[in-house]
Design a protein around this motif. Structure first.
Motif, PDB file in Angstrom:
ATOM      1  N   VAL A 146       0.881  -1.105   0.062  1.00 49.57           N
ATOM      2  CA  VAL A 146       0.065  -0.129   0.023  1.00 49.57           C
ATOM      3  C   VAL A 146       0.710   1.340  -0.032  1.00 49.57           C
ATOM      4  O   VAL A 146       0.804   1.955  -0.730  1.00 49.57           O
ATOM      5  CB  VAL A 146      -0.940  -0.149   1.232  1.00 49.57           C
ATOM      6  N   ASP A 147       1.746   1.311   1.157  1.00 49.38           N
ATOM      7  CA  ASP A 147       2.537   2.470   0.958  1.00 49.38           C
ATOM      8  C   ASP A 147       3.340   2.533  -0.100  1.00 49.38           C
ATOM      9  O   ASP A 147       3.711   3.959  -0.697  1.00 49.38           O
ATOM     10  CB  ASP A 147       3.708   2.311   2.235  1.00 49.38           C
TER      11      ASP A 147
ATOM     12  N   TYR B 259       1.403   3.996  -2.903  1.00 48.11           N
ATOM     13  CA  TYR B 259       0.940   5.472  -2.969  1.00 48.11           C
ATOM     14  C   TYR B 259       2.320   6.398  -2.941  1.00 48.11           C
ATOM     15  O   TYR B 259       2.079   7.405  -3.643  1.00 48.11           O
ATOM     16  CB  TYR B 259       0.684   5.692  -1.389  1.00 48.11           C
TER      17      TYR B 259
ATOM     18  N   ALA C  71      -5.087   3.189  -3.399  1.00 47.70           N
ATOM     19  CA  ALA C  71      -3.780   3.435  -2.920  1.00 47.70           C
ATOM     20  C   ALA C  71      -3.603   4.650  -3.565  1.00 47.70           C
ATOM     21  O   ALA C  71      -2.344   5.297  -3.141  1.00 47.70           O
ATOM     22  CB  ALA C  71      -3.022   2.296  -3.177  1.00 47.70           C
TER      23      ALA C  71
ATOM     24  N   CYS D 129      -5.559   4.725   1.267  1.00 49.86           N
ATOM     25  CA  CYS D 129      -4.501   3.970   1.945  1.00 49.86           C
ATOM     26  C   CYS D 129      -4.847   3.697   3.557  1.00 49.86           C
ATOM     27  O   CYS D 129      -4.890   2.381   3.802  1.00 49.86           O
ATOM     28  CB  CYS D 129      -3.195   4.786   2.000  1.00 49.86           C
TER      29      CYS D 129
END
Length: 477
Positions: free
Chosen positions: A216-217, A220, A340, A346
């Protein structure tokens, strides 16, 4: 002429450094889900090695040490069990002390974008070679900017993505290219025009939520421009990347491999698999390896600045008979990639990994039964610049086979590469690493090192050159 005060000191000799240290490998993050499995791999397969463990919780470290059979004296020894506090940027003294008597550190604590740099900086300051499990492209760039020059000066090797992200793809691609060029017949010059990587999973039904959170991070970072900003800084700080940029791809080279579009899956007739673009870090890692190797060795036979870069396609393969699985992957993938892109999205994804992954990513992770039943095969094909239908001399295939990828194959792979660094520290002539220091990726460092492939095979992941996708082994490595 005398050297100036600002001259870069000569790299520390790895053989001399290793001979003076009593700990072969220290595992940082040894109490985490994957870290514990790395420690088990070392204890069960390599009891002759001197291994230490490192982490934040004394109780959890003691539990890991007890599980692998250490006696009380060893469990209480700061030589073998290092307790380190949460590390803030610039406060790495405890880590440096923990690593200072070790030859290699295996860093298992993530997400690396949040906590990885202090560990890497400590390893370099301690002159301890470093491997991590990171599959986060932004961390590749951030670590390169922060630590590469220092690692080169110190003679320390720091290697990211020494796990399923991204070893099968990276080292499979390097081996396939080597085989293609080796088998080219006659006087006609052959270059690698394309590389295709297809990951096929077998009974892989569950994974730890930590992997989901990192994904996810990472997504993003790419969508928000953070990754682009990091890459811009890399370009500005490394003019040699531009100076050693490859020539344009010749127009008469075959347009292989093809990559499926974002909406509809492709189809591989030979493998009988539906294919979709693989959203992991493999493609980024492979291209970064090519760029880094080219800048460090501009005359490299495969990746020198005179060689046009191949087309690259990294795919996930799904059973052609299971249309519902392909549709689910598309639906969940579209939902994930949409959410995301936004911070609120997120947060939503982080709040429910299981719900947004069709039950695959859970806080408990896979069961032992899940791990025993899982496996993977990665098919890598290199296409020659004169490739055409029926021209077998212009194609090379590598098949990578291993157990469950995330938590069984990953400890195998990172331990095998750590063993290769230990072999290099013994000064053995047949351990061919591309350079002695720097922050790099597996393909750039180990792509020409047959010992690395041999160590991986011995640990339990095979890299085989094959005549055809399902045929027998032509040349085990």
């Amino acid at each position: 002429m005398a050297a100036s005060a600002s001259a870069v000191p000569a790299p520390t000799d790895r053989r001399e450094r290793h001979s003076a240290r009593s700990i072969d490998i220290i595992v940082h993050g040894a109490t985490g889900y994957t870290g514990k499995r790395v420690v088990r791999q070392l204890a069960s397969k390599h009891p002759h090695l001197s291994v230490a463990i490192c982490g934040r919780s004394p109780a959890k470290l003691d539990a890991v040490a007890t599980e692998i059979g250490w006696d009380e004296a060893k469990r209480k020894s700061p030589t073998f069990v290092s307790v380190v506090p949460d590390v803030e940027e610039g406060s790495i003294d405890a880590l440096v002390a923990a690593f200072s008597n070790a030859k290699v550190v295996i860093a298992c604590a993530g997400p690396y974008r949040q906590c990885g740099l202090p560990v890497l900086k400590a390893a370099i300051e301690a002159k301890c070679d470093y491997l991590d499990l990171c599959g986060e492209p932004q961390f590749f760039d951030d670590a390169l900017l922060a630590c590469d020059r220092q690692a080169r000066s110190a003679g320390v090797l720091a290697v990211h993505a020494a796990a399923f992200d991204c070893v099968p793809a990276e080292l499979g691609a390097a081996l396939a290219e080597r085989e293609l060029l080796k088998n080219a017949s006659g006087d006609e010059k052959v270059e690698c025009a394309g590389v295709e990587v297809i990951h096929a999973m077998n009974n892989v039904t569950s994974a730890n939520a930590t992997t989901f959170h990192a994904a996810v991070d990472g997504f993003y970072a790419a969508a928000s421009g953070e990754l682009a900003a990091s890459r811009k800084k890399v370009k500005e700080s490394y003019p040699e990347f531009k100076e050693t940029a490859p020539p344009s791809r010749p127009k008469d080279w075959p347009k292989v491999p093809e990559t499926p579009g974002a909406i509809m899956p492709g189809y591989n007739d030979e493998l009988k698999l539906r294919t979709m673009k693989f959203v992991g870090a493999d493609a980024s890692a492979i291209r970064s390896s090519w760029r880094y190797l080219r800048s460090r060795d501009p005359d490299h036979s495969r990746k020198g600045k005179h060689v046009p870069e191949p087309r690259l396609s990294v795919l996930i393969g799904m059973d052609e008979k299971d249309s519902m699985a392909a549709l689910k992957v598309m639906a969940y993938g579209a939902t994930f990639s949409t959410l995301a892109r936004w911070k609120w999205g997120c947060n939503l994804l982080h709040s429910n990994p299981e719900g947004f992954s069709n039950g695959i990513f859970t806080s408990k992770g896979p069961t032992e039964e899940d791990l025993e039943q899982g496996g993977f095969t990665t098919f890598v094909t290199a296409y020659g610049s004169k490739y055409g239908p029926g021209n077998s001399a212009q194609i090379a295939r590598v098949r990578v086979n291993g157990p469950e990828p995330g938590y069984v194959a990953t400890p195998i792979l990172i331990v095998a590469l750590a063993l290769t660094l230990l072999d290099a520290g013994k000064g053995e002539d047949d351990v061919r690493l591309s350079f002695d220091g720097g922050v790099t990726l597996p393909g750039a460092l180990f792509g020409d090192c047959d010992r690395a492939y041999d160590n991986m095979r011995k640990e339990g992941v095979s890299f085989d050159v094959v005549q055809d996708t399902f045929g027998g082994v032509s040349s085990p490595v």
